[in-house]
Design an enzyme around this catalytic site. Structure first.
Site, PDB file in Angstrom:
ATOM      1  N   HIS A 215       1.473   3.912   2.332  1.00  0.00           N
ATOM      2  CA  HIS A 215       1.893   4.834   3.517  1.00  0.00           C
ATOM      3  C   HIS A 215       3.082   4.667   2.782  1.00  0.00           C
ATOM      4  O   HIS A 215       3.837   3.871   2.220  1.00  0.00           O
ATOM      5  CB  HIS A 215       1.650   4.046   4.720  1.00  0.00           C
ATOM      6  CG  HIS A 215      -0.290   4.105   4.820  1.00  0.00           C
ATOM      7  ND1 HIS A 215      -0.860   4.037   6.146  1.00  0.00           N
ATOM      8  CD2 HIS A 215      -1.118   5.239   4.039  1.00  0.00           C
ATOM      9  CE1 HIS A 215      -1.894   3.540   5.906  1.00  0.00           C
ATOM     10  NE2 HIS A 215      -2.242   4.876   4.479  1.00  0.00           N
TER      11      HIS A 215
ATOM     12  N   ASP B  86       0.160  -4.000   6.150  1.00  0.00           N
ATOM     13  CA  ASP B  86      -0.520  -4.011   7.661  1.00  0.00           C
ATOM     14  C   ASP B  86      -1.864  -3.952   7.621  1.00  0.00           C
ATOM     15  O   ASP B  86      -2.728  -3.286   8.908  1.00  0.00           O
ATOM     16  CB  ASP B  86      -0.629  -2.101   7.696  1.00  0.00           C
ATOM     17  CG  ASP B  86       0.900  -1.581   7.653  1.00  0.00           C
ATOM     18  OD1 ASP B  86       1.689  -2.171   8.555  1.00  0.00           O
ATOM     19  OD2 ASP B  86       0.854  -0.621   7.763  1.00  0.00           O
TER      20      ASP B  86
ATOM     21  N   HIS C 249       0.808  -0.522  -0.306  1.00  0.00           N
ATOM     22  CA  HIS C 249      -0.039  -0.218   0.566  1.00  0.00           C
ATOM     23  C   HIS C 249       0.400   1.051   0.066  1.00  0.00           C
ATOM     24  O   HIS C 249       1.521   1.070   0.163  1.00  0.00           O
ATOM     25  CB  HIS C 249      -0.530  -0.026   0.596  1.00  0.00           C
ATOM     26  CG  HIS C 249      -0.598   0.202   2.731  1.00  0.00           C
ATOM     27  ND1 HIS C 249       0.646  -1.231   3.137  1.00  0.00           N
ATOM     28  CD2 HIS C 249      -0.456   1.208   3.441  1.00  0.00           C
ATOM     29  CE1 HIS C 249       0.860  -0.175   4.454  1.00  0.00           C
ATOM     30  NE2 HIS C 249       0.334   0.219   4.576  1.00  0.00           N
TER      31      HIS C 249
ATOM     32  N   HIS D  51      -7.718  -1.205   5.860  1.00  0.00           N
ATOM     33  CA  HIS D  51      -6.214   0.126   5.968  1.00  0.00           C
ATOM     34  C   HIS D  51      -6.076   1.293   5.492  1.00  0.00           C
ATOM     35  O   HIS D  51      -6.674   2.140   5.801  1.00  0.00           O
ATOM     36  CB  HIS D  51      -4.843  -0.693   6.442  1.00  0.00           C
ATOM     37  CG  HIS D  51      -3.855  -0.268   6.585  1.00  0.00           C
ATOM     38  ND1 HIS D  51      -3.999   0.343   7.942  1.00  0.00           N
ATOM     39  CD2 HIS D  51      -2.790   0.402   6.170  1.00  0.00           C
ATOM     40  CE1 HIS D  51      -3.059   1.008   7.764  1.00  0.00           C
ATOM     41  NE2 HIS D  51      -1.927   0.843   6.862  1.00  0.00           N
TER      42      HIS D  51
ATOM     43  N   HIS E  15       4.094  -4.719  10.491  1.00  0.00           N
ATOM     44  CA  HIS E  15       4.140  -4.398  12.217  1.00  0.00           C
ATOM     45  C   HIS E  15       4.398  -6.301  13.497  1.00  0.00           C
ATOM     46  O   HIS E  15       3.617  -7.106  12.633  1.00  0.00           O
ATOM     47  CB  HIS E  15       3.657  -3.362  12.805  1.00  0.00           C
ATOM     48  CG  HIS E  15       3.663  -1.887  11.446  1.00  0.00           C
ATOM     49  ND1 HIS E  15       4.452  -1.174  11.809  1.00  0.00           N
ATOM     50  CD2 HIS E  15       3.574  -1.836  10.389  1.00  0.00           C
ATOM     51  CE1 HIS E  15       3.903  -0.233  10.980  1.00  0.00           C
ATOM     52  NE2 HIS E  15       3.733  -0.818  10.111  1.00  0.00           N
TER      53      HIS E  15
ATOM     54  N   ASP F  26       6.230   4.815   5.752  1.00  0.00           N
ATOM     55  CA  ASP F  26       6.161   3.636   5.970  1.00  0.00           C
ATOM     56  C   ASP F  26       6.745   2.510   5.206  1.00  0.00           C
ATOM     57  O   ASP F  26       7.075   1.084   5.710  1.00  0.00           O
ATOM     58  CB  ASP F  26       6.084   3.018   7.058  1.00  0.00           C
ATOM     59  CG  ASP F  26       5.024   2.491   7.678  1.00  0.00           C
ATOM     60  OD1 ASP F  26       4.074   3.069   6.525  1.00  0.00           O
ATOM     61  OD2 ASP F  26       4.604   2.549   8.009  1.00  0.00           O
ATOM     62  N   HIS F  27       6.146   2.431   3.919  1.00  0.00           N
ATOM     63  CA  HIS F  27       5.650   1.658   3.172  1.00  0.00           C
ATOM     64  C   HIS F  27       6.744   0.981   1.582  1.00  0.00           C
ATOM     65  O   HIS F  27       7.237   0.269   0.614  1.00  0.00           O
ATOM     66  CB  HIS F  27       4.544   0.720   2.822  1.00  0.00           C
ATOM     67  CG  HIS F  27       4.405   0.527   3.972  1.00  0.00           C
ATOM     68  ND1 HIS F  27       4.231  -1.114   4.448  1.00  0.00           N
ATOM     69  CD2 HIS F  27       3.692   0.555   5.144  1.00  0.00           C
ATOM     70  CE1 HIS F  27       3.976  -1.722   5.728  1.00  0.00           C
ATOM     71  NE2 HIS F  27       3.207  -0.022   6.156  1.00  0.00           N
TER      72      HIS F  27
END
Length: 184
Positions: free
Chosen positions: A69, A145, A67, A126, A183, A71-72
């Site tokens: 975001h 996530d 996805h 998400h 995570h 942090d990805h």
């Protein structure tokens, strides 16, 4: 369905290493020993990912984004700058939010990393364009996530029914599937 690195020994014909990144992310690095193809699932941080690739002598061939975001996808550009052959793969639905995406995929599509075959699974909830990569021949899934060891990701863009349906799609994977989360 088993979660995490403790079940990694069950993975067939595939090497998976988890790279701790940022404060609470994990970046799975997938390696096909037959073809030497190497993929990362999401790109939280360039340095730890590149360090593992260098230490192992692996050259990155694929970036599989789950996805959009940061942090990805945060290291997509830096990794592709260093490994220009690496193909950036992500959801067609999220193409406008994934840096340097080249291969736009949809649920049911297949992605290959060397001789390893993944099926794209819709796990929206998400985010609206969240996908997972299920490698049925290796009994492995990378869910970003959507699912964690002790729960699931927060619902930012999806609806409760979307998220529920996504979790059900993961729940029906074969019982011996090893699931890697982004995570803990």
């Amino acid at each position: 369905v088993r979660l995490g690195a403790s079940a990694a020994a069950q993975v067939r014909r595939m090497v998976v290493e988890l790279v701790p990144c940022l404060s609470d992310n994990y970046c799975p690095v997938i390696h096909d020993p037959e073809t030497k193809a190497t993929a990362v699932v999401d790109t939280p941080d360039f340095e730890p990912i590149d360090s593992l690739l260098t230490r192992r002598g692996w050259s990155l061939t694929h970036i599989l984004n789950t996805h959009h975001h940061h942090d990805h996808v945060g290291a997509n550009e830096a990794l592709q700058d260093k490994y220009p052959v690496a193909r950036v793969v992500g959801a067609a639905h999220d193409a406008h939010r994934i840096p340097r995406i080249q291969d736009r995929v949809a649920p049911g599509d297949e992605v290959t990393v060397g001789s390893l075959r993944a099926v794209v699974v819709d796990v929206a909830g998400h985010t609206s364009g969240h996908i997972a990569y299920h490698f049925p021949d290796n009994n492995v899934a990378f869910c970003g996530d959507t699912l964690f060891t002790l729960g699931c990701g927060r619902m930012f863009e999806g609806t409760p029914s979307q998220f529920y349906d996504s979790l059900r799609r993961l729940a029906v994977l074969p019982e011996d599937t090893v699931v890697y989360c982004a995570h803990e």
